[in-house]
Scaffold this motif. Structure first.
Motif, PDB file in Angstrom:
ATOM      1  N   LEU A  63      -6.708   3.281   7.400  1.00 49.49           N
ATOM      2  CA  LEU A  63      -7.247   4.473   6.753  1.00 49.49           C
ATOM      3  C   LEU A  63      -8.730   4.267   6.478  1.00 49.49           C
ATOM      4  O   LEU A  63      -9.133   3.206   5.977  1.00 49.49           O
ATOM      5  CB  LEU A  63      -6.529   4.772   5.434  1.00 49.49           C
ATOM      6  CG  LEU A  63      -5.132   5.392   5.510  1.00 49.49           C
ATOM      7  CD1 LEU A  63      -4.091   4.354   5.903  1.00 49.49           C
ATOM      8  CD2 LEU A  63      -4.749   6.002   4.169  1.00 49.49           C
ATOM      9  N   GLU A  64      -9.524   5.259   6.793  1.00 50.80           N
ATOM     10  CA  GLU A  64     -10.961   5.227   6.546  1.00 50.80           C
ATOM     11  C   GLU A  64     -11.399   6.568   5.963  1.00 50.80           C
ATOM     12  O   GLU A  64     -10.697   7.572   6.064  1.00 50.80           O
ATOM     13  CB  GLU A  64     -11.736   4.944   7.834  1.00 50.80           C
ATOM     14  CG  GLU A  64     -11.458   3.589   8.465  1.00 50.80           C
ATOM     15  CD  GLU A  64     -12.083   2.431   7.698  1.00 50.80           C
ATOM     16  OE1 GLU A  64     -12.881   2.694   6.757  1.00 50.80           O
ATOM     17  OE2 GLU A  64     -11.759   1.262   8.021  1.00 50.80           O
ATOM     18  N   GLN A 149      -7.451   9.377   8.189  1.00 54.34           N
ATOM     19  CA  GLN A 149      -8.487   9.682   7.205  1.00 54.34           C
ATOM     20  C   GLN A 149      -7.901   9.499   5.810  1.00 54.34           C
ATOM     21  O   GLN A 149      -6.785   9.942   5.531  1.00 54.34           O
ATOM     22  CB  GLN A 149      -9.002  11.101   7.404  1.00 54.34           C
ATOM     23  CG  GLN A 149     -10.260  11.406   6.622  1.00 54.34           C
ATOM     24  CD  GLN A 149     -11.015  12.609   7.179  1.00 54.34           C
ATOM     25  OE1 GLN A 149     -11.303  12.688   8.358  1.00 54.34           O
ATOM     26  NE2 GLN A 149     -11.323  13.551   6.304  1.00 54.34           N
ATOM     27  N   LYS A 150      -8.654   8.863   4.937  1.00 56.07           N
ATOM     28  CA  LYS A 150      -8.142   8.483   3.618  1.00 56.07           C
ATOM     29  C   LYS A 150      -7.690   9.660   2.768  1.00 56.07           C
ATOM     30  O   LYS A 150      -6.878   9.489   1.853  1.00 56.07           O
ATOM     31  CB  LYS A 150      -9.206   7.696   2.842  1.00 56.07           C
ATOM     32  CG  LYS A 150      -9.317   6.245   3.235  1.00 56.07           C
ATOM     33  CD  LYS A 150     -10.322   5.528   2.350  1.00 56.07           C
ATOM     34  CE  LYS A 150     -10.404   4.057   2.695  1.00 56.07           C
ATOM     35  NZ  LYS A 150     -11.419   3.352   1.866  1.00 56.07           N
ATOM     36  N   GLU A 235       0.987   8.134   4.526  1.00 55.92           N
ATOM     37  CA  GLU A 235       0.314   7.485   5.652  1.00 55.92           C
ATOM     38  C   GLU A 235       1.244   7.175   6.830  1.00 55.92           C
ATOM     39  O   GLU A 235       0.800   7.141   7.977  1.00 55.92           O
ATOM     40  CB  GLU A 235      -0.400   6.206   5.196  1.00 55.92           C
ATOM     41  CG  GLU A 235       0.486   5.006   4.945  1.00 55.92           C
ATOM     42  CD  GLU A 235       1.211   5.055   3.612  1.00 55.92           C
ATOM     43  OE1 GLU A 235       2.119   4.247   3.402  1.00 55.92           O
ATOM     44  OE2 GLU A 235       0.862   5.911   2.762  1.00 55.92           O
TER      45      GLU A 235
END
Length: 271
Positions: A63-64, A149-150, A235
Motif C-alpha cells: 500500500l502506498e 492506494q492507502k 486490502e
C-alpha cells in the motif's frame, strides 16, 4: 523486454486469485488445508492455454499513498510474514522484472489522472512470490507489481483497473492477489462461518452481474451481507476491484471454491 501498445484481437483474461496464508504451500500441512488451493494455482497456466509476455500483479501486501509501480529489472523477495519455519525464509523465485511494462503502467495511470510513482528497491512481497511460485515455478515470465492506494477507496481502485484495461490487449496478464475472505481473528476460531458464506455468495452474484450493477455493488461492498466480518480491513479485497475495473464489460466466473476451516474462499476470472 519491449512492450508494444498495439492492441491484439484476443484480450487476456484478468484474474483474482487467493494467495493463501503466509508461505502455506511450502511448509507442512497435516490437515491439508491448502491442498486444493495449491492445485488450483498450479493449474492456472494450463487453463489459460497460452503464455503471456508479462504479468502485472496487484498484491494486498503493498500500500502506498499513490499508485506505485515496481520498475526494477531483478527484484528480490520481501519475506513479509512472521513466525513461520526457517525454511520458508529461504524460498527463491527469481523471475525478471519488466521495466518497459512498468513504464507503460505509469503512462496509463498518468493519462487517467493519477499521479503514479515508481521504485526499484522493494522486493516482491509474499502476495506475489508465494502464489506465483506455484503458478510459474520456473520463474520465466517477467513480472511487474503495482501497489494498492492507502486510502483503500473502492471506487479509486476500480478506476485504476479501468486505466490499465489496455494492457489486456498488449499480451499482459493482470492478476489481483488477495483473499476473498480475510479475518485472521476469526479464521482459526470457528466464528464467522455463516458470514463468510453469505459474503462469498454475494461476491459471486456481484461479479457475474452486468458491469454497471457490478460496479455499483463493489463500490458499496461494505454493505454486503457478512462483508465487515469477512474483511475488517479492505486490502485483501481491493485487488479484486482493480481486476474488475480492468475487465470492462466482461462478467466473471468463479474458478475456485473451497471451505478452509469453515470459511468460504473463492477465485474469479474475467474473460
Amino acid at each position: 523486454m519491449t512492450l508494444s501498445s498495439t492492441s491484439s484481437s484476443a484480450p487476456w483474461p484478468a484474474l483474482f486469485v487467493p494467495h493463501g496464508g503466509g508461505p502455506c504451500f511450502f511448509m507442512d500441512d497435516p490437515q491439508r488445508l491448502w491442498t486444493k488451493m495449491g492445485a488450483f494455482l498450479r493449474d492456472i497456466p494450463a487453463t489459460l492455454g497460452r503464455r503471456p509476455k508479462a504479468i502485472l500483479v496487484i498484491s494486498a501486501h503493498w500500500l502506498e499513498a499513490t499508485p506505485t509501480v515496481h520498475a526494477g529489472a531483478h527484484p528480490g523477495l520481501l519475506f513479509d510474514y512472521y513466525n513461520f519455519p526457517a525454511e520458508t525464509y529461504r524460498l527463491t523465485w527469481p523471475a525478471p522484472g519488466a521495466p518497459a511494462l512498468a513504464a507503460r503502467v505509469g503512462e496509463l495511470l498518468d493519462a487517467a489522472g493519477f499521479q503514479p510513482a515508481s521504485e526499484t528497491e522493494r522486493g516482491w512481497d509474499h502476495g506475489v512470490f508465494v502464489p506465483f511460485k506455484m503458478i510459474w515455478p520456473d520463474a520465466d515470465v517477467p513480472v511487474v507489481q503495482l501497489s494498492l492506494q492507502k486510502n483503500l477507496d473502492p471506487a479509486t481502485h476500480l478506476a485504476i483497473g479501468r486505466a490499465l484495461a489496455p494492457l489486456r490487449h498488449e499480451d499482459v496478464l493482470i492478476v489481483g492477489s488477495g483473499m476473498s475472505y480475510h479475518n485472521l481473528r476469526n479464521f482459526f476460531s470457528g466464528r464467522g462461518n455463516e458470514e463468510a458464506a453469505a459474503f462469498d455468495t454475494w461476491l459471486d452474484e456481484t461479479l457475474s452481474a452486468p458491469a454497471a450493477e457490478r460496479t455499483r455493488r463493489l463500490i458499496a461492498w461494505e454493505a454486503a451481507p457478512g462483508a465487515i466480518a469477512s474483511h475488517p480491513e479492505a486490502e485483501h479485497l481491493l485487488p479484486l476491484h482493480v481486476v474488475a475495473g480492468a475487465a470492462g464489460e466482461e462478467a466473471a466466473r468463479r474458478t475456485f471454491h473451497d471451505n478452509i476451516l469453515g470459511k468460504a474462499i473463492s477465485a474469479f476470472q474475467f474473460g
